[in-house]
Design an enzyme around this catalytic site. Structure first.
Site, PDB file in Angstrom:
ATOM      1  N   ASP A  17      17.619  57.050  35.849  1.00 57.01           N
ATOM      2  CA  ASP A  17      18.625  56.122  35.325  1.00 57.01           C
ATOM      3  C   ASP A  17      19.957  56.501  35.962  1.00 57.01           C
ATOM      4  OD1 ASP A  17      19.817  54.169  33.548  1.00 57.01           O
ATOM      5  OD2 ASP A  17      20.608  55.836  32.404  1.00 57.01           O
ATOM      6  N   SER A  18      20.954  55.647  35.733  1.00 57.27           N
ATOM      7  CA  SER A  18      22.294  55.938  36.240  1.00 57.27           C
ATOM      8  C   SER A  18      22.925  57.120  35.494  1.00 57.27           C
ATOM      9  CB  SER A  18      23.175  54.709  36.051  1.00 57.27           C
ATOM     10  OG  SER A  18      23.131  54.289  34.700  1.00 57.27           O
ATOM     11  N   TYR A  70      26.166  51.951  36.934  1.00 57.11           N
ATOM     12  CA  TYR A  70      25.600  51.078  37.968  1.00 57.11           C
ATOM     13  C   TYR A  70      25.923  49.607  37.661  1.00 57.11           C
ATOM     14  CZ  TYR A  70      22.340  54.653  39.931  1.00 57.11           C
ATOM     15  OH  TYR A  70      21.769  55.734  40.543  1.00 57.11           O
ATOM     16  N   GLY A  71      26.129  49.319  36.381  1.00 55.58           N
ATOM     17  CA  GLY A  71      26.238  47.929  35.917  1.00 55.58           C
ATOM     18  C   GLY A  71      27.350  47.126  36.559  1.00 55.58           C
ATOM     19  N   CYS A  97      16.640  52.332  34.306  1.00 47.77           N
ATOM     20  CA  CYS A  97      17.895  51.576  34.313  1.00 47.77           C
ATOM     21  C   CYS A  97      17.615  50.083  34.572  1.00 47.77           C
ATOM     22  CB  CYS A  97      18.774  52.138  35.427  1.00 47.77           C
ATOM     23  SG  CYS A  97      20.324  51.264  35.624  1.00 47.77           S
ATOM     24  N   ASN A  98      18.130  49.236  33.699  1.00 50.77           N
ATOM     25  CA  ASN A  98      17.928  47.788  33.867  1.00 50.77           C
ATOM     26  C   ASN A  98      18.593  47.280  35.135  1.00 50.77           C
ATOM     27  OD1 ASN A  98      16.947  46.374  31.011  1.00 50.77           O
ATOM     28  ND2 ASN A  98      17.804  48.406  30.805  1.00 50.77           N
ATOM     29  N   THR A  99      19.812  47.755  35.405  1.00 57.45           N
ATOM     30  CA  THR A  99      20.540  47.286  36.584  1.00 57.45           C
ATOM     31  C   THR A  99      19.774  47.686  37.856  1.00 57.45           C
ATOM     32  OG1 THR A  99      22.567  47.690  35.334  1.00 57.45           O
ATOM     33  CG2 THR A  99      22.814  47.218  37.674  1.00 57.45           C
ATOM     34  N   GLU A 114      28.694  55.352  24.736  1.00 59.38           N
ATOM     35  CA  GLU A 114      29.031  56.660  25.305  1.00 59.38           C
ATOM     36  C   GLU A 114      30.090  57.382  24.470  1.00 59.38           C
ATOM     37  OE1 GLU A 114      29.405  56.668  29.521  1.00 59.38           O
ATOM     38  OE2 GLU A 114      27.368  55.888  29.723  1.00 59.38           O
ATOM     39  N   CYS A 168      19.501  46.632  28.436  1.00 61.78           N
ATOM     40  CA  CYS A 168      20.299  47.752  28.965  1.00 61.78           C
ATOM     41  C   CYS A 168      19.858  49.024  28.244  1.00 61.78           C
ATOM     42  CB  CYS A 168      21.783  47.493  28.715  1.00 61.78           C
ATOM     43  SG  CYS A 168      22.844  48.877  29.158  1.00 61.78           S
ATOM     44  N   THR A 169      19.835  50.113  29.001  1.00 63.18           N
ATOM     45  CA  THR A 169      19.379  51.392  28.437  1.00 63.18           C
ATOM     46  C   THR A 169      20.129  51.800  27.172  1.00 63.18           C
ATOM     47  OG1 THR A 169      20.927  52.375  29.992  1.00 63.18           O
ATOM     48  CG2 THR A 169      18.591  52.458  30.561  1.00 63.18           C
ATOM     49  N   HIS A 170      21.414  51.478  27.113  1.00 57.79           N
ATOM     50  CA  HIS A 170      22.243  51.965  26.009  1.00 57.79           C
ATOM     51  C   HIS A 170      22.095  51.148  24.718  1.00 57.79           C
ATOM     52  CE1 HIS A 170      24.055  54.060  29.307  1.00 57.79           C
ATOM     53  NE2 HIS A 170      25.024  54.585  28.576  1.00 57.79           N
TER      54      HIS A 170
HETATM   55  N1  DGL Z   1      21.616  52.136  32.801  1.00 57.57           N
HETATM   56  C1  DGL Z   1      22.382  50.929  32.879  1.00 57.57           C
HETATM   57  C2  DGL Z   1      21.459  49.724  32.593  1.00 57.57           C
HETATM   58  O1  DGL Z   1      20.466  49.823  31.900  1.00 57.57           O
HETATM   59  C3  DGL Z   1      23.567  50.939  31.933  1.00 57.57           C
HETATM   60  C4  DGL Z   1      24.657  51.921  32.334  1.00 57.57           C
HETATM   61  C5  DGL Z   1      25.231  51.633  33.716  1.00 57.57           C
HETATM   62  O2  DGL Z   1      25.932  50.620  33.881  1.00 57.57           O
HETATM   63  O3  DGL Z   1      24.950  52.415  34.617  1.00 57.57           O
HETATM   64  O4  DGL Z   1      21.738  48.646  33.069  1.00 57.57           O
END
Ligand code: DGL
Length: 269
Positions: A16-17, A48-49, A79-81, A158, A190-192
């Protein structure tokens, strides 16, 4: 026989990011407690988003090479992005099974929607890519998707602001348009966002299904490993953590995601 046993004992690589992908790792480890896992958080380059497809793909390629050098049996892009931007490219260059988080959440939501109206929330990158919509349409072209980028959600999580009035108000502002579309299902793309689930539920009520891609992807990992006879069947799974920056911060925040399972975090270039 011996060869298969060794392959099964190899770890699953998850990246993940940053630490958000630990929601996916948590779901994977709960569903498959025997599995060894290597987690990489690209803390030097998070978020990453807000970044371009090209730069996120470059990072994803480097991380995949790193995980392969650690002899993983499969890669999960938590990570979704990064899944939205890089999965197709990575599939072409990586010679072990690799999956992202988009398909699992899309299929699950397409299966449970009754009125065929699905809301998708995620980072700017994920929403712009239309990755969820494309996957959902592959499953059922009659489903209507309504998307909304929620760039303030990641910093809220965060900061540990997962509930409270300010967070509720921010969620209301972002989700208002989706609620006006009469959606019956919403994807937390999104992961969060699984950490905001309770507060999102408070805002949207009980009638809308919430699909959390972390649990959906864990099920997909299990199915895939089963199909390939690659499940590790015994022994308690061991976990290793690598980051590209700030191992101490990763450990402190990461333990909130993973319930104090992170002991040792190594920094790599
Ligand atoms: N991990 C990113 C996602 O799931 C969220 C955090 C980021 O923007 O890196 O898209």
């Amino acid at each position: 026989m011996q060869e298969k046993k060794t392959l099964n004992n190899k770890p699953i690589g998850i990246f993940d990011s940053g630490f958000g992908g630990l929601t996916v790792m948590s779901a994977v480890s709960k569903l498959m407690p025997n599995e060894n896992i290597i987690y990489f958080g690209d803390t030097a380059h998070v978020p990453y988003g807000t970044k371009s497809k090209k730069i996120v793909t470059d990072f994803a390629v480097e991380i995949s090479k790193f995980l392969i050098s650690k002899d993983v049996k499969m890669i999960v892009i938590a990570c979704n992005t990064a899944s939205a931007f890089s999965l197709d490219y990575l599939k072409k260059i990586v010679n072990i099974p690799i999956i992202g988080v988009i398909k699992a959440g899309s299929v699950l939501s397409a299966q449970i929607t009754k009125n065929k109206k699905i809301g998708v929330i995620g980072t700017e990158g994920t929403i712009k890519s239309k990755a969820y919509e494309k996957e959902i349409k592959k499953y059922d072209k009659n489903i209507n998707c309504f998307s909304k980028a929620c760039p303030l959600f990641v910093p809220l999580v965060e900061e540990g602001w997962c509930d409270g009035k300010i967070t509720e108000d921010i969620i209301k502002v972002y989700i208002k348009d989706l609620l006006n579309k009469n959606i019956d299902t919403i994807i937390l793309g999104c992961t969060h966002y699984p950490l905001l689930k309770k507060t999102i539920k408070k805002v949207i009520g009980d009638k809308i299904n919430i699909v959390d891609s972390a649990s959906a992807v864990a099920l997909r990992v299990q199915t895939l490993l089963k199909e390939k006879c690659m499940l590790k069947k015994a022994g308690k799974g061991k976990y290793k953590f690598f980051v590209s920056d700030s191992p101490e911060k990763f450990k402190a925040i990461g333990n909130k995601f993973l319930g104090n399972k992170i002991q040792n975090v190594k920094k790599v270039k």
